[in-house]
Design a protein around this motif. Structure first.
Motif, PDB file in Angstrom:
ATOM      1  N   ARG A 127       3.330   9.132  -2.037  1.00 49.76           N
ATOM      2  CA  ARG A 127       3.266  10.433  -2.705  1.00 49.76           C
ATOM      3  C   ARG A 127       2.726  11.539  -1.807  1.00 49.76           C
ATOM      4  O   ARG A 127       3.047  12.712  -2.007  1.00 49.76           O
ATOM      5  N   GLN A 128       1.886  11.171  -0.857  1.00 57.20           N
ATOM      6  CA  GLN A 128       1.330  12.167   0.061  1.00 57.20           C
ATOM      7  C   GLN A 128       2.110  12.079   1.380  1.00 57.20           C
ATOM      8  O   GLN A 128       1.772  11.299   2.260  1.00 57.20           O
ATOM      9  N   ARG A 167       0.845  -1.195   0.000  1.00 61.85           N
ATOM     10  CA  ARG A 167       0.000   0.000   0.000  1.00 61.85           C
ATOM     11  C   ARG A 167       0.882   1.248   0.000  1.00 61.85           C
ATOM     12  O   ARG A 167       1.654   1.486   0.919  1.00 61.85           O
ATOM     13  N   ARG A 168       0.753   2.040  -1.060  1.00 59.51           N
ATOM     14  CA  ARG A 168       1.487   3.298  -1.148  1.00 59.51           C
ATOM     15  C   ARG A 168       0.531   4.477  -1.353  1.00 59.51           C
ATOM     16  O   ARG A 168       0.975   5.606  -1.552  1.00 59.51           O
ATOM     17  N   ASP A 169      -0.766   4.174  -1.320  1.00 60.63           N
ATOM     18  CA  ASP A 169      -1.770   5.206  -1.550  1.00 60.63           C
ATOM     19  C   ASP A 169      -2.129   5.961  -0.280  1.00 60.63           C
ATOM     20  O   ASP A 169      -2.766   7.022  -0.336  1.00 60.63           O
TER      21      ASP A 169
END
Length: 207
Positions: free
Chosen positions: A124-125, A102-104
């Motif tokens: 990214r966030q 999970r990278r979201d």
């Protein structure tokens, strides 16, 4: 006697491990040639090898002998109610990315070093606090809605401060997952022990 001391003369140096910059902070004897200087590096991997490379680039001879090992606890984090992740160390980031793809999820990091590691892993966030748990809790309070989901603190077995408690006191839902531990290494390796026993004044220690 002739008034001369036979005790060894040492130079005291400061080694800035974050940048690899080596500076003479106080000279108690004439400076030695760099090709004779050795640096005993006791920090865990992979930082030990990274700092060793910086020392080599500056003409120093590194001796790598970590006194702490980061151990993966092989626990799969439960993300079913997680809205965002909180990291208080680079090791927390590394442990999480080994266990989840999970990278979201949004990331709140204790400082810029942990934030950079999260970005490197593909998040990214990413927002960074000013370096301690109180600052991280304040950042989450300012940037996260308590109704947006639980904050998961990906942590080690030993921690400085209690992020979950600090967030709960601010009415956030928070949970800790212990994903790794720092285990002490019983002894320096043979190369490091030999360097210490040699008594040479050109040995520095980087923690």
């Amino acid at each position: 006697g002739d008034g001369k001391s036979n005790s060894p003369k040492y130079c005291v140096h400061a080694v800035h491990c974050n940048t690899g910059t080596v500076e003479a902070s106080q000279a108690l004897c004439p400076a030695m040639e760099r090709d004779r200087m050795r640096v005993l590096i006791t920090r865990p991997q992979p930082e030990a090898d990274a700092f060793a490379a910086l020392c080599t680039a500056q003409g120093l001879t590194p001796i790598v002998s970590p006194l702490m090992e980061i151990v993966d606890l092989r626990v799969a984090p439960d993300l079913s109610s997680t809205g965002a992740l909180a990291f208080t160390s680079v090791n927390g980031v590394r442990a999480f990315v080994q266990k989840s793809d999970r990278r979201d999820l949004p990331v709140f990091a204790v400082g810029e070093t942990s934030a950079a590691e999260a970005r490197k892993a593909g998040f990214r966030q990413v927002r960074a606090a000013d370096g301690d748990v109180d600052a991280l809790a304040a950042l989450i309070e300012a940037r996260w809605s308590s109704g947006s989901g639980e904050i998961l603190h990906a942590a080690g077995a030993t921690r400085a401060g209690d992020l979950v408690k600090a967030l709960e006191e601010k009415d956030f839902s928070a949970r800790r997952e212990v994903l790794y531990e720092a285990a002490p290494v019983e002894s320096l390796n043979a190369e490091a022990l030999a360097a210490l026993k040699s008594g040479a004044p050109s040995l520095w220690v980087a923690l």
